[in-house]
Design a protein around this motif. Sequence first.
Motif, short mmCIF file in Angstrom:
data_model
loop_
_atom_site.label_atom_id
_atom_site.label_comp_id
_atom_site.label_asym_id
_atom_site.label_seq_id
_atom_site.Cartn_x
_atom_site.Cartn_y
_atom_site.Cartn_z
N LEU A 104 -1.03 3.17 -4.58
CA LEU A 104 -2.03 3.14 -5.65
C LEU A 104 -3.39 3.50 -5.06
CD1 LEU A 104 -3.00 2.38 -8.52
CD2 LEU A 104 -3.11 0.01 -7.76
N CYS A 105 -4.06 4.46 -5.71
CA CYS A 105 -5.39 4.88 -5.27
C CYS A 105 -6.38 4.72 -6.43
CB CYS A 105 -5.36 6.33 -4.79
SG CYS A 105 -4.30 6.55 -3.35
N ILE A 106 -7.61 4.36 -6.10
CA ILE A 106 -8.62 4.02 -7.12
C ILE A 106 -9.90 4.81 -6.87
CG2 ILE A 106 -10.05 2.14 -8.08
CD1 ILE A 106 -7.11 1.58 -8.56
N GLN A 107 -10.53 5.24 -7.97
CA GLN A 107 -11.82 5.91 -7.90
C GLN A 107 -12.72 5.32 -8.98
OE1 GLN A 107 -11.78 10.16 -8.64
NE2 GLN A 107 -12.30 10.58 -6.53
N GLY A 108 -13.98 5.05 -8.65
CA GLY A 108 -14.88 4.50 -9.67
C GLY A 108 -16.16 3.99 -9.03
N GLY A 117 -3.28 0.49 -0.19
CA GLY A 117 -2.25 -0.14 0.64
C GLY A 117 -1.20 -0.85 -0.20
N ASP A 118 -1.29 -0.71 -1.53
CA ASP A 118 -0.30 -1.31 -2.42
C ASP A 118 0.62 -0.24 -2.97
OD1 ASP A 118 -0.88 -4.12 -2.48
OD2 ASP A 118 -2.76 -3.62 -3.47
N MET A 119 1.91 -0.53 -2.97
CA MET A 119 2.90 0.38 -3.55
C MET A 119 3.00 0.07 -5.04
SD MET A 119 3.67 1.97 -0.87
CE MET A 119 5.14 2.94 -1.21
N ALA A 120 2.93 1.11 -5.86
CA ALA A 120 2.88 0.90 -7.31
C ALA A 120 3.51 2.08 -8.04
CB ALA A 120 1.43 0.71 -7.75
#
Length: 559
Positions: A409-413, A440-443
Amino acid sequence: MTIERPWLAHYPAGIPAQIDVDEFSSIPAVLEASIRKFRDRPAFANMGKTLTYAQIDEASGQLAAYLLGELKLKKGDRVAIMMPNCLQYPIATFGILRAGLTVVNVNPMYTPRELRHQLVDSGATVILVLDNFGRTVEQAAEGTAIRHVITTGLGDLLGFPKGAIVNFVLKYVKKMVPDYDLPGAVRFNDALTLGQRHALPEVSITPDDIAFLQYTGGTTGVAKGAMLTHRNLVANMQQAAAWVSQLVNEGGEIIITALPLYHIFSLTANGLVFMKIGALNYLITNPRDMPGFVKELSKVKFTAITGVNTLFNGLLNTPGFDKVDFSQLRLTLGGGMAVQRAVAERWKQVTGVTLVEAYGLTETSPAACINPMDLAEYNGSIGLPVPSTDACIKDEAGAMLPVGSVGELCIQGPQVMKGYWNRPEDTAQVIDADGWLHTGDMARMEETGFFYIVDRKKDMILVSGFNVYPNEVEDVIAMMPGVLEVAAVGVPDEKSGEAVKLVIVRKDPALTIEQVKAHARENLTGYKQPRHVEFRDELPKSNVGKILRRELRDPSPAG
C-alpha cells in the motif's frame, strides 16, 4: 501518471473530494479559531478537574512566553514532553507550538537508554517531565543537549487540597514516584508564573515549519523522528474533521482520550481534530487499570471514543462495562493495529455502535484511510482514502497493480511527512521519486475503492512458499469463546521454512491445545494451521497496546 479514484463514488454524502489545506497556516492558527469560538466551553478534563478553552489559551500562552522570554529558545528549537495523559500535556504541546518550537513526544515508559537515544537524535534542549519519570531523565540526560528541565506532579493542576493529596498518595502510599535529582529543574506551575513576566511576541510560523518530531520504527532497529510539519497536521485535521462532520456537533462532543496523546493516533484524532471542533477531551491517565477506566466511563455521558483493538477487547472483558451509559455514544474509531472481527461484533452488541476502522501511520500524520462513519456493520476494511489523498497498490518493482491484487500500500497526500529527521537515506527508502510513501503494509483494493490490509510485509509468514497473514489466523482463533487474546507469528521450521505459532491468553482456563488446533482445521487451509500453540498469562504489548509479535518469535513448541 493518472490515478483512478474509484473511492470518490463511495464517499458518504456531504464529504468533499478535496480539503482546503491553506485555510490555516499552522496548528496555533486552528487553536486560536477554536478559542475564539468555544472560549468558555470545556476543553480538557482529568481526575475531576476541567479546563476551558480560555484557560488552555492562558496557560499555553504563559508557557510559550516562558520558553521564549525566560529560557531564550529560538524558533525551531526542540522541546521534549515526557508525560501520560494529564492536563499539563495539552498546555505543554500548545505552548511549545505557539512559541514556534518543535514538540518531541517521548514515551514515559522508556528506559534511560531509549530516552537518551531520542534526546541525542532530536537535539532537544528542554524536557518537560512528570515526577514519576524524573529518575529516568536523571539517568539519561548526561551526554545530551538538555539544558533545562521542567518537572510536574500529576496533582499540580488539580487545585488545593486535591492536588496535594494526589501527589502525596502517588509518592508515599503507592510509591509511584522514585526519588530523583535534577539540579536547576523548574516546576511547571512556576514556569507558568514566570511566563507572566514576558509578553508573548508575534511568532511567524510557516506551514513548512516542523511541528512535531514524532519517533517511530523502534520495532525495526533504531527509532527515527518523522518530521511532521504544521501543514501535515493541519491537512490531517481538515481531512478527518471533514470525514466526521456529518456525525459530530461542533462544541457538543465529549471524546474519551485513553490512548496516550504522545502517540500520533490520539494526538491528531483526539487532541487536534476534536480541539478544532470545540469538543471536551476526557483524559484517561492510566487505561491499563481497566476497572478504574470503566469507573471513569460511568461518570460521563461520552459521545466518542478512539482506541486500539486490545483496548476495546480489554473493556469488553471488564466487569461493569456493559452497564455503562452508551446512550450518547455515536462514534467509535479503531486504529493503530488491525481490529478483529470478533471484537468489533461484540462492541456493536454491547454499545449499539459500529466500531469503525481507520488506517494510518506516524508518517501520514496519521489518517490515510477511514471507513464511512455511517457504516452499519464492521466490514474488515480499512476504508477509503480520506479527502485530498491518493492510494495505490505497488509491486516490488514499484509498478502499480490492478484491482484485487495484493501488494504494498502506497499513500500520497498533504499529510505525508517531510521525511525522517537527519536521515535522508531512510527517507529515500520510504518516499519514492514520485512522492509515494511506501507503508510496508500488504494490501489490496476492491473495485469500490475500499482497501483491505492483508498484513505487515515483515510479519508475513512464509510456509512452503505460501504467504500466511497473521491477521487472518488471529481473526479465526479470536472467534473461539475461550480465547481472550491471540497472536500468530512465524517460527523457523526445517520442513516448511517457517511454521505458524499461536500464543494465546485464555479466557477459559480449560481451553486445550487440541481444541485450538481442531478449530483451526475447520476454518483454515492446511498450510495456515498452527504447528505450535502456547498459552501465556499475557501478551507483550507496546505503550499503546499493540501486540509485539517480534517478542513472540522465539521457538518454543509447546504443542
